[in-house]
Design a protein around this motif. Sequence first.
Motif: not given
Length: 240
Positions: A63-74, A82-87
Amino acid sequence: MIRKLFKSILFLLAVSVTMSANAQTKAAQDLDPKQQAIIRIAALTGKGSLEQLKEELKAGLEAGLTVNQIKEVIVHVYAYAGFPRSIRGLQTFMTVLDERKSRGVNDVMGNEASPIKNDCSKYDRGKAILDTLLDTPQRGPQTGYSAFAPVIEIFLKEHLFADIFERDVLTYKERELVTVSVLAAIGGVEPMLQSHLKICMNVGLTADQLQQYVGIIKTSIGKKEANSAQSVLNGVLKSK
């Protein structure tokens, strides 16, 4: 006869132009593909549905999201789930990127967060951001949980709204979409969801777009979570 035919052609052209304009207006009012992807990625990360997340991460990149944008979302998700879900979400994303790279797909990395050039304390910076999101300055003594446990109010200002929201990889609008998506997915936090749905409207999301968000929660997370989010949204819209 020719005059009637000419009038009919003009009428059909006018109808066609009107329909096209209406369709374009509606499309402009809808959540765009990137915003829809953000909702799905955030909700599924918060829920811990990793296999489904895998497919939505691919869709987000397409859809055009960059890698860094998706990393930032997560990364943003950890503030609410919490950290477990994010990691686990980040690990899943790493797998997706490795698989795509092995097939010769080179995804766009995108911008990193800009350096912070502000001499104010993190607390003051965070408070200023929260004031902007709420569209009103926060004054007066602390009440409720902030008075009961003042340290958490400090953490919210300094960490959530300064350390996280201040990072410009995502806009405030995108971060609020992440937030309400995670809150809807994990459930049981309706007062917080209510507050952030109000903020969504403060930062420019429309009632129609938020209805669309509920629909995405329904298809990606489930009917129960969507019904709860819809109930909260109905209350927010009624109070406007």
